[in-house]
Design an enzyme around this catalytic site. Structure first.
Site, PDB file in Angstrom:
ATOM      1  N   GLU A   1       0.606  -1.162  -0.191  1.00  0.00           N
ATOM      2  CA  GLU A   1       0.086  -0.157   0.024  1.00  0.00           C
ATOM      3  C   GLU A   1       1.203   1.138   0.080  1.00  0.00           C
ATOM      4  O   GLU A   1       1.928   1.374   0.352  1.00  0.00           O
ATOM      5  CB  GLU A   1      -1.160  -0.218   1.043  1.00  0.00           C
ATOM      6  CG  GLU A   1      -0.570   0.121   2.557  1.00  0.00           C
ATOM      7  CD  GLU A   1       0.778   0.785   2.686  1.00  0.00           C
ATOM      8  OE1 GLU A   1       0.843   1.644   2.691  1.00  0.00           O
ATOM      9  OE2 GLU A   1       1.699  -0.367   3.508  1.00  0.00           O
TER      10      GLU A   1
ATOM     11  N   GLU B   1       4.576  -0.367   1.405  1.00  0.00           N
ATOM     12  CA  GLU B   1       4.875  -0.390  -0.211  1.00  0.00           C
ATOM     13  C   GLU B   1       4.481  -1.945  -0.438  1.00  0.00           C
ATOM     14  O   GLU B   1       3.868  -2.469  -2.150  1.00  0.00           O
ATOM     15  CB  GLU B   1       5.938   0.198  -1.115  1.00  0.00           C
ATOM     16  CG  GLU B   1       6.580   1.571  -0.767  1.00  0.00           C
ATOM     17  CD  GLU B   1       6.899   1.907  -1.345  1.00  0.00           C
ATOM     18  OE1 GLU B   1       7.911   1.570  -1.628  1.00  0.00           O
ATOM     19  OE2 GLU B   1       8.342   3.226  -1.141  1.00  0.00           O
TER      20      GLU B   1
END
Length: 368
Positions: A184, A334
């Site tokens: 994310e 991420e």
């Protein structure tokens, strides 16, 4: 799967179901592992992982976890306006551009581990991006509403996001991917993740609120109070424990998409790599929708975010085989932890597929 769980899956997508792993497949995998030319159990967690992967495959050999893809899902949060992050909301959009330019940690680690990478825009502020070769657009809006003032999104928007995540996972399975990772990007999403943990796992804001992207002690105290306010303001939606209402009240567009991706991957019998603090909050919500998801999830690493290990301990019940694979003090997000952990899945599959057995190698002493 009980009736309530089945109904929740049907709400997301009619016909959606997740099959449990079968004891006969787990037993067959264990028998094969015990016959490999090594002392029984000597490859530790790799053996647990190989057993899980064999059962996920439905007893098919060789075990195959390639090709694999990491989906870094991005979205903005209205609660960022409350000063809960040391970075402004604009950084979400800037970092997505960095992903496009191959400059971020997840780009480097996916290249190194052999995973494809796609960036999913679930709802970044500023409107749609220009088309890009690694961009997948699944927008739910220009960022969520401020959850400290009311629900982050409507229940209908949440269901739409879950459905889009499921359908994207199905699309990728149809394209031939054998493993999905989720990560994310979203300024203030650790605030949303904290609120989800508090609501779904019954933690207090003090227990779960951490620095996120680098908040100092004063900002962490302020962030704690914002989480407390969000839980109080949204109490009517949170009181019955419905995970879809909870996601709508205090979640985020990227968190909802990730939860859908996990459920969709599991429904197609694909292992799914769960990243760190925020990604695990999406996992907790998805587990509340369908606990069978745990059979297909691989917790990639224990985040340095203080509440992560506390939350995962409650989820795993202290069983070592369910604990995160890596403890590297990472907290970037991420999908970076999943990209590193993917190599362990490849190692587990190769060990299961390619090691000789005692009988085939003519080696004595199977119980050594």
């Amino acid at each position: 799967m009980n009736t309530t769980q089945s109904n929740l899956l049907e709400l997301i997508l009619p016909g959606l179901s997740i099959a449990p792993l079968l004891d006969k497949d787990l037993d067959a995998a264990q028998a094969h592992l015990d016959d490999l030319t090594k002392p029984q159990g000597s490859l530790g967690r790799l053996e647990d992982l190989a057993q899980k992967l064999y059962a996920i495959s439905g007893g098919q050999t060789p075990i195959n976890v390639s090709p694999a893809i990491m989906l870094t899902v991005a979205g903005d949060h209205g609660v960022a306006e409350q000063g809960v992050s040391p970075f402004p909301k604009a950084v979400t959009r800037q970092m997505v551009q960095n992903f496009f330019n191959n400059g971020a940690g997840v780009n480097v680690l996916c290249r190194t581990s052999g995973m494809d990478l796609r960036v999913v825009d679930a709802g970044c502020d500023g409107g749609p991006y220009e088309p890009h070769s690694i961009l997948i657009e699944r927008r739910l809006g220009d960022g969520t509403a401020d959850m400290s003032q009311g629900p982050a999104m409507s229940r209908e928007t949440c269901l739409k996001g879950l459905r889009m995540g499921v359908e994207l996972a199905h699309q990728l399975a149809d394209e031939g991917y054998r493993c999905l990772g989720v990560g994310e990007m979203g300024i203030a999403n650790s605030t949303a993740g904290t609120a989800l943990y508090c609501s779904l796992l019954n933690f207090t804001p003090e227990q779960m609120t951490g620095p996120g992207a680098g908040a100092n002690a004063d900002m962490v105290r302020h962030k704690t109070e914002i989480v407390r306010k969000a839980l109080a303001v949204n109490e009517p939606m949170l009181r019955d424990g419905d995970p879809i209402n909870t996601l709508a009240a205090v979640g985020g567009f990227e968190i909802v998409l990730m939860a859908g991706l996990m459920l969709g991957a599991a429904s197609r019998r694909l292992p799914v790599l769960v990243d760190g603090f925020i990604c695990s909050a999406a996992y907790v919500a998805a587990l509340h929708i369908c606990p069978q998801l745990a059979d297909y999830a691989v917790l990639s690493h224990a985040s340095a975010e203080p509440g992560h290990v506390r939350a995962l301990s409650k989820l795993t019940g202290g069983e070592s085989r369910n604990n995160p694979l890596l403890h590297l003090s990472m907290r970037l997000g991420e999908g970076t932890g999943g990209a590193v952990a993917y190599h362990l899945l490849r190692c587990a599959a190769a060990m299961y597929n390619d090691m000789a057995t005692f009988s085939s190698a003519g080696v004595a002493g199977k119980t050594c």
